[in-house]
Design a protein around this motif. Sequence first.
Motif, PDB file in Angstrom:
ATOM      1  N   HIS A   1       1.071  -1.058   0.125  1.00  0.00           N
ATOM      2  CA  HIS A   1       0.124  -0.033   0.165  1.00  0.00           C
ATOM      3  C   HIS A   1       0.834   1.270  -0.043  1.00  0.00           C
ATOM      4  N   ILE A   2       0.867   1.849  -1.389  1.00  0.00           N
ATOM      5  CA  ILE A   2       1.519   3.352  -1.306  1.00  0.00           C
ATOM      6  C   ILE A   2       0.862   4.281  -0.571  1.00  0.00           C
ATOM      7  N   GLY A   3       0.275   4.455  -0.634  1.00  0.00           N
ATOM      8  CA  GLY A   3      -0.914   5.558  -0.142  1.00  0.00           C
ATOM      9  C   GLY A   3      -0.117   6.950  -0.760  1.00  0.00           C
ATOM     10  N   SER A   4      -0.208   8.207   0.417  1.00  0.00           N
ATOM     11  CA  SER A   4       0.117   9.352   0.208  1.00  0.00           C
ATOM     12  C   SER A   4       1.419   9.001   0.261  1.00  0.00           C
ATOM     13  N   ARG A   5       2.364   7.538   0.421  1.00  0.00           N
ATOM     14  CA  ARG A   5       3.908   7.611   0.923  1.00  0.00           C
ATOM     15  C   ARG A   5       4.889   8.110  -0.303  1.00  0.00           C
ATOM     16  N   ARG A   6       6.472   8.756   0.153  1.00  0.00           N
ATOM     17  CA  ARG A   6       7.159   8.263  -1.126  1.00  0.00           C
ATOM     18  C   ARG A   6       8.137   7.478  -0.516  1.00  0.00           C
ATOM     19  N   VAL A   7       8.051   6.729  -1.417  1.00  0.00           N
ATOM     20  CA  VAL A   7       8.492   5.257  -1.565  1.00  0.00           C
ATOM     21  C   VAL A   7       9.443   5.015  -2.261  1.00  0.00           C
ATOM     22  N   THR A   8      10.926   4.335  -1.764  1.00  0.00           N
ATOM     23  CA  THR A   8      11.815   3.869  -2.778  1.00  0.00           C
ATOM     24  C   THR A   8      11.724   1.486  -2.905  1.00  0.00           C
ATOM     25  N   VAL A   9      12.185   1.482  -4.228  1.00  0.00           N
ATOM     26  CA  VAL A   9      11.819  -0.025  -4.433  1.00  0.00           C
ATOM     27  C   VAL A   9      13.787  -0.481  -4.773  1.00  0.00           C
ATOM     28  N   GLY A  10      13.694  -1.139  -4.197  1.00  0.00           N
ATOM     29  CA  GLY A  10      15.565  -1.721  -4.531  1.00  0.00           C
ATOM     30  C   GLY A  10      15.642  -3.029  -3.878  1.00  0.00           C
ATOM     31  N   ARG A  11      17.004  -3.588  -3.608  1.00  0.00           N
ATOM     32  CA  ARG A  11      17.450  -4.264  -3.702  1.00  0.00           C
ATOM     33  C   ARG A  11      17.794  -4.752  -1.365  1.00  0.00           C
ATOM     34  N   ALA A  12      17.795  -3.497  -1.105  1.00  0.00           N
ATOM     35  CA  ALA A  12      17.620  -3.294   0.017  1.00  0.00           C
ATOM     36  C   ALA A  12      16.950  -3.121   0.869  1.00  0.00           C
ATOM     37  N   PRO A  13      17.196  -4.231   2.274  1.00  0.00           N
ATOM     38  CA  PRO A  13      15.674  -3.605   3.270  1.00  0.00           C
ATOM     39  C   PRO A  13      15.419  -2.681   3.203  1.00  0.00           C
ATOM     40  N   SER A  14      16.417  -2.124   3.333  1.00  0.00           N
ATOM     41  CA  SER A  14      15.785  -0.388   4.523  1.00  0.00           C
ATOM     42  C   SER A  14      14.801  -0.015   3.120  1.00  0.00           C
ATOM     43  N   ASN A  15      14.419  -0.575   2.628  1.00  0.00           N
ATOM     44  CA  ASN A  15      13.295  -0.488   1.118  1.00  0.00           C
ATOM     45  C   ASN A  15      12.023  -0.578   1.550  1.00  0.00           C
ATOM     46  N   TYR A  16      11.402   0.301   0.454  1.00  0.00           N
ATOM     47  CA  TYR A  16       9.661  -0.245   1.143  1.00  0.00           C
ATOM     48  C   TYR A  16       9.490  -1.209   0.658  1.00  0.00           C
TER      49      TYR A  16
ATOM     50  N   GLN B   1      11.138  -4.656  -1.085  1.00  0.00           N
ATOM     51  CA  GLN B   1      12.505  -4.908  -1.491  1.00  0.00           C
ATOM     52  C   GLN B   1      12.496  -6.005  -2.761  1.00  0.00           C
ATOM     53  N   ILE B   2      13.657  -5.755  -3.387  1.00  0.00           N
ATOM     54  CA  ILE B   2      13.815  -7.062  -4.292  1.00  0.00           C
ATOM     55  C   ILE B   2      15.135  -7.816  -3.658  1.00  0.00           C
ATOM     56  N   ASN B   3      14.959  -9.114  -3.697  1.00  0.00           N
ATOM     57  CA  ASN B   3      15.530  -9.490  -3.000  1.00  0.00           C
ATOM     58  C   ASN B   3      16.377  -9.888  -4.225  1.00  0.00           C
ATOM     59  N   SER B   4      17.341  -9.861  -5.148  1.00  0.00           N
ATOM     60  CA  SER B   4      17.471 -10.427  -6.060  1.00  0.00           C
ATOM     61  C   SER B   4      19.303  -9.332  -6.046  1.00  0.00           C
ATOM     62  N   PRO B   5      20.578  -9.952  -6.667  1.00  0.00           N
ATOM     63  CA  PRO B   5      21.493  -9.522  -7.295  1.00  0.00           C
ATOM     64  C   PRO B   5      21.418  -8.702  -8.554  1.00  0.00           C
ATOM     65  N   ASP B   6      20.197  -9.137  -9.009  1.00  0.00           N
ATOM     66  CA  ASP B   6      19.940  -8.005 -10.677  1.00  0.00           C
ATOM     67  C   ASP B   6      19.464  -6.390 -10.544  1.00  0.00           C
ATOM     68  N   VAL B   7      19.324  -6.492  -8.826  1.00  0.00           N
ATOM     69  CA  VAL B   7      18.620  -5.424  -8.672  1.00  0.00           C
ATOM     70  C   VAL B   7      19.643  -4.159  -8.066  1.00  0.00           C
ATOM     71  N   SER B   8      19.298  -2.724  -8.225  1.00  0.00           N
ATOM     72  CA  SER B   8      20.046  -1.871  -7.458  1.00  0.00           C
ATOM     73  C   SER B   8      19.814  -1.884  -5.917  1.00  0.00           C
ATOM     74  N   ARG B   9      20.511  -1.790  -5.173  1.00  0.00           N
ATOM     75  CA  ARG B   9      20.301  -1.376  -3.786  1.00  0.00           C
ATOM     76  C   ARG B   9      19.233  -0.369  -3.789  1.00  0.00           C
ATOM     77  N   ILE B  10      18.384   0.306  -4.320  1.00  0.00           N
ATOM     78  CA  ILE B  10      17.799   1.955  -4.248  1.00  0.00           C
ATOM     79  C   ILE B  10      17.891   1.784  -6.064  1.00  0.00           C
ATOM     80  N   ALA B  11      16.969   0.773  -6.603  1.00  0.00           N
ATOM     81  CA  ALA B  11      17.154   1.360  -7.694  1.00  0.00           C
ATOM     82  C   ALA B  11      15.236   2.249  -8.318  1.00  0.00           C
ATOM     83  N   ALA B  12      14.337   2.673  -7.428  1.00  0.00           N
ATOM     84  CA  ALA B  12      12.978   3.451  -7.846  1.00  0.00           C
ATOM     85  C   ALA B  12      12.835   3.866  -7.330  1.00  0.00           C
ATOM     86  N   GLN B  13      11.549   4.873  -7.192  1.00  0.00           N
ATOM     87  CA  GLN B  13      11.584   5.484  -6.022  1.00  0.00           C
ATOM     88  C   GLN B  13      10.160   5.812  -6.820  1.00  0.00           C
ATOM     89  N   LEU B  14       8.674   6.353  -5.871  1.00  0.00           N
ATOM     90  CA  LEU B  14       7.052   6.400  -5.903  1.00  0.00           C
ATOM     91  C   LEU B  14       7.433   7.243  -5.082  1.00  0.00           C
TER      92      LEU B  14
END
Length: 204
Positions: free
Chosen positions: A62-77, A79-92
């Motif tokens: 659920h994104i709601g009104s947040r600004r969130v990140t997508v990426g490999r690191a667990p600090s992302n809202y 998380q895509i746990n794949s070595p092919d994905v950057s630590r911080i790949a995209a932002q919504l």
Amino acid sequence: MMSTPTLTLLLAVPLLLIVVIFLFVRGAAKDRRSASPPPVSTGPKRHFLVGKGGDLDGQSWHIGSRRVTVGRAPSNYVQINSPDVSRIAAQLDVKDDVVKVIDMNSGAGTQVNGDGVQMSELRDGDELKIGGQTFIYHVDGDFKENAAFGAKAVGKAVAAATMDATGNLRLQAHEEYARHKGDENAAAEAVGIEVDELRRLLDH
């Protein structure tokens, strides 16, 4: 001395009066309750990503009104746990009830409906692909529990990313780079670092 019928009538009148008053009060209270507005419904929640295929199939965020990140690191809202994905790949980023996806100079890139994008507005039903993971964007709905608050995968590479002391600075560098549409000088100035340092942060 009063006759028995008269005495009975005198006793019945107050009792009848009490019954009438009770019925009147109860009816008035019922009318007030029925006139009260119904509870306000919050309706469906706004802005969801739902995993399609891969390890995240069927999970929802659920994104709601947040600004969130997508990426490999667990600090992302998300998380895509794949070595092919950057630590911080995209932002919504949600503004005025519009969701924009911003690629954070990721290695694998960000795609919307099969097209590579640097920044794009999402519409209901769009397919968002980051690395090998696909998501479907929904404007609203009621989905399962929010996967963002579940356990995150922490492999060795992912754990190393979270221990990186420059993680916050890296995120800021990626955000300013995206906000300034690839202008390294403007992004470096916004972060308060040299261009060479900005490039180093963007490469990770």
